[in-house]
Design a protein around this motif. Structure first.
Motif, PDB file in Angstrom:
ATOM      1  N   ASP A 107       0.019 -14.805 -15.433  1.00  0.00           N
ATOM      2  CA  ASP A 107      -0.987 -13.968 -14.764  1.00  0.00           C
ATOM      3  C   ASP A 107      -0.797 -14.116 -13.255  1.00  0.00           C
ATOM      4  O   ASP A 107      -1.244 -15.102 -12.659  1.00  0.00           O
ATOM      5  CB  ASP A 107      -2.391 -14.405 -15.167  1.00  0.00           C
ATOM      6  CG  ASP A 107      -3.476 -13.517 -14.578  1.00  0.00           C
ATOM      7  OD1 ASP A 107      -3.156 -12.659 -13.730  1.00  0.00           O
ATOM      8  OD2 ASP A 107      -4.655 -13.692 -14.959  1.00  0.00           O
ATOM      9  N   ASN A 163      -2.169 -14.214 -19.010  1.00  0.00           N
ATOM     10  CA  ASN A 163      -2.051 -12.944 -19.727  1.00  0.00           C
ATOM     11  C   ASN A 163      -1.995 -13.167 -21.235  1.00  0.00           C
ATOM     12  O   ASN A 163      -2.513 -12.357 -22.014  1.00  0.00           O
ATOM     13  CB  ASN A 163      -0.822 -12.169 -19.247  1.00  0.00           C
ATOM     14  CG  ASN A 163      -1.061 -11.493 -17.912  1.00  0.00           C
ATOM     15  OD1 ASN A 163      -2.203 -11.367 -17.468  1.00  0.00           O
ATOM     16  ND2 ASN A 163       0.009 -11.063 -17.252  1.00  0.00           N
ATOM     17  N   LYS A 200      -5.522 -13.730 -22.454  1.00  0.00           N
ATOM     18  CA  LYS A 200      -6.296 -12.482 -22.515  1.00  0.00           C
ATOM     19  C   LYS A 200      -5.917 -11.638 -23.728  1.00  0.00           C
ATOM     20  O   LYS A 200      -6.778 -10.956 -24.305  1.00  0.00           O
ATOM     21  CB  LYS A 200      -6.068 -11.665 -21.242  1.00  0.00           C
ATOM     22  CG  LYS A 200      -6.598 -12.294 -19.971  1.00  0.00           C
ATOM     23  CD  LYS A 200      -6.144 -11.491 -18.748  1.00  0.00           C
ATOM     24  CE  LYS A 200      -6.483 -12.187 -17.441  1.00  0.00           C
ATOM     25  NZ  LYS A 200      -5.926 -11.461 -16.266  1.00  0.00           N
ATOM     26  N   SER A 201      -4.663 -11.662 -24.114  1.00  0.00           N
ATOM     27  CA  SER A 201      -4.188 -10.767 -25.170  1.00  0.00           C
ATOM     28  C   SER A 201      -4.090 -11.422 -26.538  1.00  0.00           C
ATOM     29  O   SER A 201      -3.635 -10.795 -27.503  1.00  0.00           O
ATOM     30  CB  SER A 201      -2.828 -10.179 -24.791  1.00  0.00           C
ATOM     31  OG  SER A 201      -1.879 -11.206 -24.574  1.00  0.00           O
TER      32      SER A 201
END
Length: 685
Positions: A44, A60, A63-64
């Motif tokens: 990120d 990232n 988050k995913s």
């Protein structure tokens, strides 16, 4: 972290191996190229690496990758376990299909029939309590203390974990001998404090536990009033055990938990435990001495066996028997168990039955199952490469010990002796366990569980009086984990973890040293953490430090403890620096040693960039990405209370905040959150 005896202390970590890859060789001729092993998309860039490296390296991904409904946390360990499970499930499905044609008594037959019986939920539902009832009847027939003592002494009683723990393991002070050991136990909740604390969450857990108790007794046939009374009885007995139990931090003191006495002395101290009868029935009649882990706890259990009404004790045994075999009972029992576990873990739904039964097969027939796994999933070449990397780390560790400016020559000599004496186990045992005495069939999953439990107990007890079995493993081959065992002075790396992201044969050295290298260093450092350092090169609990060196070590360790006390994964929920001390020291030491070993590689010397990152940056990114984890609040609350490992974000950021090498790699400056003031850093190795 997983053990077959009370003496064995196993410790969670990650591991791997490394070699100079073609990727790195090619990279030396260019400024930067695309690499393997680090997922750049996980990074990120909105987070500055010197402010929060955990979220920079994996933000990232976090988050995913929401936590699946059936999980309480989700990270790289889970991803690798899922990858392994796909292979294991295929093996088990084939084994179940082919078991009727396999030679009777073979590992293939036993593994196949065990899994088939576990997956036959229709047969389990139809059987109801048929296979459990004889065991319940035995408990119901107990009339007095004498009968209770004879029942508890019977290795076929199958009551689950009641009253206390007993096992055969290495004598901590005479590591060449096995000893009979007793220690605290008998609780259903994860820790004594769940019974004793009066905060809102502890009260809510006890309320949910009471509901679970009541509903379980009702499913056994009790009416509402009787079920409630029996639930209250179990809570009362377990609370009394909890009050007598040592706290987890106190259990980390190996000297305080080593109390050897003659059997006659133990029988006099704990007269109602009927220890001579118990040892005789277990096949340990030749034992003249025992090691008591927590004398005050055993004293209380002895008093309870006399004080508590036999009728109440029977309800305690009844509940523990049932909850020890829940997967083999009708679905309603499993549903109630899961409802209660949700309060502790936060999971939204139960794991699929195949996954739970895969775990059950691994626990019951670990090495028989493991043989089938390594034939498919682990090569001799992988084992050889792992061995080479471990030796590279051992060399680097020796250099760090010699270079310490706080340790005397005498203590350094002993430390190097211990380091060089480490036994290394990789992949799977050289000699597999013999399951020929274990009978497994398809008729009853519950009977298979009890047969496997009885076999495991006999197998452990059979060690007594024999030379130490140095071929024995404390984890099965598919396990995604690793451990250090102090009495054996060994580091052990199962095949299950020697795969990406921990080790990737296609990746550059920075990735593998930051991944599996840090794990190898972690396990080595357990030999020198606040507990492991108390064992010498032969695995004996014996002080080999000068007083001055021990004082200096403790002062340095205390700095780490203070650092982690300040970490809070949730508002008002802080890490316990004393409980997690050993793991935190191992993380810091492991990463430090792995970095030193990495700096000797051609990649580090060439300084070519890959994916736009320097070799050192890739090393630290690899380390951070193996700890990528999302966790539910319920899980984190339980983790900080009972787990000797810190939450993943602090296993990432905590060690790095002590490493000038990290500051240099990412250009950190005074005032950045990841950069500690010199006086607040800890440097041990």
């Amino acid at each position: 972290m997983i053990s077959t005896s009370l003496a064995r202390r196993l410790s969670l970590a990650v591991l791997g191996l490394s070699s100079l890859s073609a990727t790195v060789a090619a990279a030396q001729a260019t400024t930067s190229q695309k690499g393997v092993g680090i997922t750049i998309a996980n990074i990120d860039p909105s987070v500055k690496p010197c402010e929060d490296f955990f979220h920079y390296a994996s933000g990232n991904w976090l988050k995913s990758n929401p936590i699946p409904a059936a999980e309480s946390r989700w990270g790289s360990f889970n991803e690798l376990a899922d990858h392994n499970n796909a292979t294991l499930r295929a093996i088990l499905n084939d084994a179940a299909k082919n078991a009727p044609k396999a030679a009777k008594g073979s590992n293939a037959q036993k593994v196949g029939d065990f899994y088939a019986s576990a997956m036959d939920s229709a047969a389990i539902e139809a059987a109801g309590l048929k296979y459990l009832q004889p065991h319940l009847n035995r408990i119901a027939a107990i009339k007095d203390l004498g009968e209770m003592q004879r029942f508890l002494a019977d290795p076929k009683a199958h009551t689950g974990s009641v009253w206390y723990g007993m096992g055969v393991g290495q004598d901590d002070k005479i590591s060449t001998q096995y000893a009979v050991q007793f220690g605290q136990g008998g609780l259903s909740l994860p820790d004594r404090d769940y019974y004793l604390k009066d905060d809102a969450r502890s009260k809510a857990i006890r309320t949910a536990y009471d509901t679970y108790l009541v509903n379980t007794f009702k499913m056994l046939g009790d009416n509402e009033a009787t079920a409630k009374a029996n639930a209250a009885t179990v809570q009362r007995i377990e609370t009394r055990l909890a009050k007598a139990s040592k706290a987890r931090v106190d259990l980390r003191d190996p000297y305080a938990n080593y109390n050897k006495m003659t059997l006659a002395e133990a029988d006099a101290a704990y007269p109602n435990l009927a220890l001579p009868l118990t040892l005789k029935e277990e096949g340990l009649g030749a034992a003249k001495e025992v090691i008591i882990g927590q004398p005050d706890f055993l004293k209380e259990v002895s008093a309870m066996l006399k004080d508590e009404p036999i009728a109440d004790q029977k309800q305690y045994l009844r509940f523990h028997l049932v909850t020890s075999v829940v997967p083999a009972l009708p679905k309603a029992f499993g549903d109630e168990s899961f409802k209660f576990s949700q309060v502790l873990s936060g999971a939204k739904k139960q794991q699929p039955r195949w996954k739970r039964m895969l775990g059950s097969t691994d626990r019951a027939l670990g090495e028989a199952f493991g043989q089938l796994y390594v034939d498919k999933a682990f090569s001799p070449a992988a084992k050889a490469r792992a061995k080479q990397m471990i030796e590279n780390l051992r060399t680097a560790y020796g250099e760090r010990i010699k270079a310490t400016d706080w340790m005397s020559a005498a203590t350094k000599t002993e430390a190097l002796k211990k380091l060089n004496a480490f036994t290394v186990k990789i992949g799977y045992p050289d000699k597999w366990k013999d399951y020929s005495a274990l009978t497994i069939g398809r008729e009853s999953y519950l009977n298979n569980i009890l047969a496997a439990r009885e076999w495991a107990s006999k197998d452990e007890i059979s060690h007594f009086g024999k030379p130490i079995d140095r071929n024995e493993w404390g984890m099965t081959p598919p396990t995604v984990n690793a451990y250090y065992n102090p009495p054996m002075n060994e580091i052990v790396f199962p095949a299950g973890i020697l795969q990406p992201p921990f080790y990737d044969p296609k990746a550059d050295d920075a990735v593998n040293y930051g991944g599996i290298g840090a794990v190898i260093g972690h396990e080595m450092t357990h030999g020198f953490d606040d507990q492991g350092r108390q064992y010498n090169s032969e695995g004996n609990l014996k002080d080999w430090w000068t007083k001055e060196d021990a004082d200096k070590f403790n002062a340095k360790a205390a700095i780490v403890g203070k650092q982690y006390d300040a970490f809070a994964p949730l508002d008002s929920v802080h890490v316990n620096g004393k409980l997690t001390m050993g793991e935190n020291l191992a993380d810091l030491g492991g990463l430090t040693i792995a970095y030193q070993a990495f700096e000797k590689t051609p990649q580090a010397k060439a300084q070519a960039k890959i994916d736009g990152f320097t070799p050192e940056q890739r090393f630290f990114l690899a380390y951070a990405q193996i700890w990528r984890t999302n966790a539910r609040p319920e899980y984190l609350r339980q983790q900080v209370q009972v787990d000797p490992h810190s939450p993943a974000q602090f296993r990432t950021n905590g060690p790095l905040m002590n490493m000038p090498e990290f500051y240099k790699a990412f250009g950190c400056q005074d005032g950045n959150k990841m950069m500690r003031a010199s006086a607040d850093r800890s440097k041990i190795w």
